[in-house]
Design an enzyme around this catalytic site. Structure first.
Site, PDB file in Angstrom:
ATOM      1  N   LYS A  13       6.629  -3.411  31.072  1.00  0.00           N
ATOM      2  CA  LYS A  13       5.503  -2.250  31.003  1.00  0.00           C
ATOM      3  C   LYS A  13       5.545  -0.930  30.312  1.00  0.00           C
ATOM      4  CE  LYS A  13       5.049  -2.077  35.564  1.00  0.00           C
ATOM      5  NZ  LYS A  13       6.295  -2.833  35.939  1.00  0.00           N
ATOM      6  N   ARG A 127      19.690  -4.223  30.802  1.00  0.00           N
ATOM      7  CA  ARG A 127      18.820  -3.049  30.403  1.00  0.00           C
ATOM      8  C   ARG A 127      19.668  -1.861  30.302  1.00  0.00           C
ATOM      9  NH1 ARG A 127      12.766  -1.687  32.761  1.00  0.00           N
ATOM     10  NH2 ARG A 127      14.064  -0.899  34.576  1.00  0.00           N
ATOM     11  N   ARG A 160      20.132   2.098  34.741  1.00  0.00           N
ATOM     12  CA  ARG A 160      19.337   2.577  35.717  1.00  0.00           C
ATOM     13  C   ARG A 160      20.081   2.161  36.955  1.00  0.00           C
ATOM     14  NH1 ARG A 160      12.859   1.968  35.008  1.00  0.00           N
ATOM     15  NH2 ARG A 160      13.088   1.560  37.216  1.00  0.00           N
TER      16      ARG A 160
HETATM   17  P1  AMP Z   1       9.592   2.108  37.766  1.00  0.00           P
HETATM   18  O1  AMP Z   1      10.159   2.665  36.821  1.00  0.00           O
HETATM   19  O2  AMP Z   1       7.928   1.683  37.521  1.00  0.00           O
HETATM   20  O3  AMP Z   1      10.167   0.483  38.073  1.00  0.00           O
HETATM   21  O4  AMP Z   1       9.615   2.518  39.164  1.00  0.00           O
HETATM   22  C1  AMP Z   1      11.060   2.804  39.769  1.00  0.00           C
HETATM   23  C2  AMP Z   1      10.797   2.911  41.159  1.00  0.00           C
HETATM   24  O5  AMP Z   1      10.243   4.111  41.427  1.00  0.00           O
HETATM   25  C3  AMP Z   1      10.229   1.818  41.772  1.00  0.00           C
HETATM   26  O6  AMP Z   1      11.317   0.874  42.251  1.00  0.00           O
HETATM   27  C4  AMP Z   1       9.705   2.527  43.146  1.00  0.00           C
HETATM   28  O7  AMP Z   1      10.901   2.818  43.994  1.00  0.00           O
HETATM   29  C5  AMP Z   1       9.298   3.807  42.633  1.00  0.00           C
HETATM   30  N1  AMP Z   1       8.022   3.800  42.163  1.00  0.00           N
HETATM   31  C6  AMP Z   1       7.433   3.961  41.143  1.00  0.00           C
HETATM   32  N2  AMP Z   1       6.053   4.051  41.071  1.00  0.00           N
HETATM   33  C7  AMP Z   1       5.729   3.870  42.269  1.00  0.00           C
HETATM   34  C8  AMP Z   1       4.499   3.637  43.175  1.00  0.00           C
HETATM   35  N3  AMP Z   1       3.347   3.508  42.185  1.00  0.00           N
HETATM   36  N4  AMP Z   1       4.553   3.549  44.454  1.00  0.00           N
HETATM   37  C9  AMP Z   1       5.673   3.481  45.238  1.00  0.00           C
HETATM   38  N5  AMP Z   1       6.792   3.608  44.399  1.00  0.00           N
HETATM   39  C10 AMP Z   1       7.013   3.834  43.072  1.00  0.00           C
END
Ligand code: AMP
Length: 215
Positions: A13, A127, A160
């Site tokens: 994404k 990654r 990460r």
């Molecule tokens: P991402 O980079 O989108 O994979 O997000 C990394 C982490 O941030 C996720 O695993 C969640 O812990 C938190 N996070 C990101 N977006 C959301 C959301 N919309 N709701 C809740 N937690 C979020």
């Protein structure tokens, strides 16, 4: 244009959202990036989110709703945006519907990227993310002489904290249990395109652009 990019963590994404935002001249809004920045700064939101993000859980809906409400009112969102990582729960989707109503946004595109869990686990465990520009590589042979192809920084790639296999499996579980049902919420609210996320980055971008142009 107002786009939600949807799919499991690690399906691509972020990579596609960055490319599409540049091509379509719209803002890329990644709630994961916003949270990571808050954590790095040590802000109040960052302190609340740190342990949750690092363990692969979901930050509470009221915090996320507040973040997205503020962000979508910023100037950079005036020409449209691609939402990456939001909404992740039905409650967040409902908050977003309220914001769209308030802002007069009626045409929404939802792009769903698909890939099997094992493809995702293998991708995420390998990654690396550039700590300077955020570019992502999937590379098992990284060395300290590696030069970032985007910002040209040397040895800037890090793993990460939530890209550890156990945490990845938890994030996938959370996706299947809590986030995946959000897709059904949009069946009568968005123009939906489902895209194979296992193709090359370039092919996936072309497939998305073709769908958007044909709609
Ligand atoms: P991402 O980079 O989108 O994979 O997000 C990394 C982490 O941030 C996720 O695993 C969640 O812990 C938190 N996070 C990101 N977006 C959301 C959301 N919309 N709701 C809740 N937690 C979020």
């Amino acid at each position: 244009m107002h786009i939600i990019i949807f799919g499991a963590p690690g399906v691509g994404k972020g990579t596609q959202a960055k490319i599409l935002a540049a091509k379509l001249n719209i803002a890329h809004i990644s709630t994961g990036d916003i949270l990571r920045e808050a954590i790095q700064k040590g802000s109040e939101t960052g302190l609340k989110a740190k342990a949750i993000v690092e363990s692969g859980g979901l930050v509470p809906d009221d915090i996320m709703g507040g973040i997205i409400k503020e962000t979508l009112k910023e100037d950079r969102c005036r020409n449209g945006y691609i939402l990456d990582g939001f909404p992740r729960t039905i409650a967040q989707a409902k908050i977003l519907t309220e914001i769209f109503d308030e802002l007069g946004v009626h045409e929404i595109y939802l792009i769903k990227l698909d890939a099997a869990d094992e493809v995702i686990v293998s991708r995420l465990t390998n990654r690396l993310v550039c700590s300077k520009c955020g570019n992502i590589i999937v590379n098992t042979n990284y060395s300290s002489s590696y030069v970032c192809p985007v910002c040209h920084q040397i040895d800037s790639y890090l793993k990460r904290k939530d890209d550890d296999e156990e945490v990845i499996r938890r994030r996938l579980l959370v996706y299947h249990e809590t986030t995946s049902p959000v897709f059904n919420y949009y069946t009568d609210k968005a123009i939906i395109f489902e895209i194979n996320g296992t193709e090359s980055i370039e092919v996936i971008t072309d497939n998305i652009i073709n769908k958007l142009q044909g709609s």
